[in-house]
Write an enzyme that holds these catalytic residues in place. Structure first.
Site, mmCIF file in Angstrom:
data_model
loop_
_atom_site.group_PDB
_atom_site.id
_atom_site.type_symbol
_atom_site.label_atom_id
_atom_site.label_comp_id
_atom_site.label_asym_id
_atom_site.label_seq_id
_atom_site.Cartn_x
_atom_site.Cartn_y
_atom_site.Cartn_z
ATOM 1 N N LYS A 10 0.862 -1.184 0.000
ATOM 2 C CA LYS A 10 0.000 0.000 0.000
ATOM 3 C C LYS A 10 0.894 1.229 0.000
ATOM 4 O O LYS A 10 1.685 1.438 0.923
ATOM 5 C CB LYS A 10 -0.884 -0.009 1.232
ATOM 6 C CG LYS A 10 -1.772 1.218 1.336
ATOM 7 C CD LYS A 10 -2.730 1.096 2.483
ATOM 8 C CE LYS A 10 -3.588 2.328 2.621
ATOM 9 N NZ LYS A 10 -4.498 2.217 3.762
ATOM 10 N N LYS A 56 -2.075 -1.505 -3.833
ATOM 11 C CA LYS A 56 -2.957 -0.340 -3.764
ATOM 12 C C LYS A 56 -2.123 0.926 -3.831
ATOM 13 O O LYS A 56 -1.140 1.016 -3.106
ATOM 14 C CB LYS A 56 -3.709 -0.393 -2.439
ATOM 15 C CG LYS A 56 -4.613 0.788 -2.195
ATOM 16 C CD LYS A 56 -5.270 0.663 -0.845
ATOM 17 C CE LYS A 56 -6.130 1.878 -0.592
ATOM 18 N NZ LYS A 56 -6.828 1.806 0.661
HETATM 19 C C1 PBG Z 1 -6.694 3.511 5.361
HETATM 20 C C2 PBG Z 1 -7.391 3.484 4.071
HETATM 21 C C3 PBG Z 1 -7.107 4.235 2.934
HETATM 22 C C4 PBG Z 1 -8.038 3.887 1.966
HETATM 23 C C5 PBG Z 1 -8.830 2.915 2.516
HETATM 24 N N1 PBG Z 1 -8.429 2.684 3.819
HETATM 25 C C6 PBG Z 1 -5.999 5.065 2.578
HETATM 26 C C7 PBG Z 1 -5.467 6.140 3.385
HETATM 27 O O1 PBG Z 1 -6.189 7.101 3.700
HETATM 28 O O2 PBG Z 1 -4.262 6.073 3.646
HETATM 29 C C8 PBG Z 1 -8.119 4.471 0.594
HETATM 30 C C9 PBG Z 1 -9.229 4.050 -0.245
HETATM 31 C C10 PBG Z 1 -9.400 4.855 -1.477
HETATM 32 O O3 PBG Z 1 -8.755 5.894 -1.719
HETATM 33 O O4 PBG Z 1 -10.262 4.453 -2.272
HETATM 34 N N2 PBG Z 1 -7.336 2.786 6.331
#
Ligand code: PBG
Length: 337
Positions: A201, A254
């Site tokens: 991520k 991601k």
């Molecule tokens: C963190 C989280 C994020 C997303 C989902 N869960 C990222 C973040 O803010 O670091 C991003 C999902 C998206 O942008 O569609 N728990």
């Protein structure tokens, strides 16, 4: 004049021929639809930064899940968007058995027993500061305490499993998070619950619209001390190896589109199923261009999702899931691509 001997165009002459040689398929089978659960009843609150997406109360989350099933989408991913008054410094609401994600999980489990329910296991929606864990008291600049966060993560995983999760999706990028979740689940009697690990991520600005949706923009600092540096590809493979050795059942990359090279490399690197998260910023870009008439939205959606599959993702977490399923049902996947 030298004529070509081999003519690739021979196999492109008819749709039937193109279908025979098509290497990648796209179907709702591959989609996971994210649902943002907020308090209340009968609530459908549009998310401005993600046109077409809504925050929904538990009852409406059930309706969303039912719609997904009707469209052939096998899975949903639940996020909680609690009231500010439920937030604290460590995000303890995340492991409240009566929390929004847990309530929605139970309700969906009951209404749609065959639905695959995945739950995002993280803290940023639940902390006052918006970070993905316990912030170290000293240090001042907002680094997250890895091991203190792991202890809490174990509680979240068990609480979510109790609420009927099929897949626990730890997304905080803490070191060791998969083994802690696996151990906690096994000890609590949930050895049948699988882990969808956010293995690679990245610290991406493409989460921007989501952070507006979930109210999770960090109040100070940034997430670069735990999320991956966008410059690094090999490190993603190291993270995947670690998560596999710790017991991940599915590994994830991601965001998806800007990291298709990473998706392809991860596909080569592991024999586990690979997921890719087509994130909020990637969704918002297509919506914005379409609103201006600059892109044929329907075709852009299908081409986007196909590209993620071609790169090697088995499954795609995407806000486009419902509209793509409808397009595929209408046969537009073939006729128009
Ligand atoms: C963190 C989280 C994020 C997303 C989902 N869960 C990222 C973040 O803010 O670091 C991003 C999902 C998206 O942008 O569609 N728990």
């Amino acid at each position: 004049m030298q004529y070509p001997e081999y003519r690739p165009r021979r196999l492109r002459r008819r749709e039937g021929l193109r279908r025979l040689v098509r290497e990648t398929s796209l179907s709702p089978d591959h989609f996971i639809y994210p649902i943002f659960v907020c308090p209340g009843r009968g609530v459908r609150r549009p998310i401005e930064s993600m046109p077409g997406q809504v925050q929904v109360s538990v009852d409406e989350a059930v309706a969303e899940a039912q719609e997904c099933l009707e469209l052939g989408i096998p899975a949903v991913l639940l996020f909680g968007v609690p009231d500010d008054k439920r937030k604290d410094a460590v995000g303890s609401e995340a492991w409240n058995d009566g929390g929004l994600v847990q309530q929605a999980g139970r309700a969906i489990r009951k209404a749609c027993p065959e639905m695959v329910v995945a739950m995002d296991a993280c803290f940023d929606e639940y902390t006052t500061h918006g970070h993905c864990g316990v912030v170290m008291p000293e240090g001042g600049w907002g680094d997250v305490d890895n091991d203190a966060t792991l202890e809490n993560l174990a509680r979240v995983a068990v609480s979510q499993a109790k609420a009927g999760a099929d897949l626990i999706a730890p997304s905080g990028m803490m070191d060791g998070f998969v083994s802690v979740v696996r151990e906690a689940l096994d000890e609590a009697g949930y050895d049948h619950v699988a882990i969808l690990a956010y293995s690679a991520k990245y610290a991406s600005c493409f989460y921007g619209p989501f952070r507006q949706a979930a109210g999770t923009a960090p109040g100070f600092g940034h997430r670069r001390t735990y999320q991956l540096d966008p410059a690094n590809g090999h490190e993603a493979l190291r993270e995947v190896s670690l998560d596999v050795s710790e017991g991940a059942d599915i590994v994830m990359v991601k965001p998806a589109l800007l990291y298709l090279d990473v998706v392809a490399a991860v596909r080569q690197h592991t024999d586990l199923p690979v997921a890719a998260y087509n994130v909020s910023g990637e969704y918002a870009m297509l919506k914005a261009a379409a609103e201006r008439g600059w892109l044929d939205y329907d075709r852009a959606v299908l081409e986007t999702l196909l590209s993620i599959r071609r790169a090697g993702a088995d499954m795609i977490i995407t806000y486009h899931a419902k509209e793509a399923a409808r397009l595929l049902r209408a046969g537009q996947g073939e006729a128009r691509s």
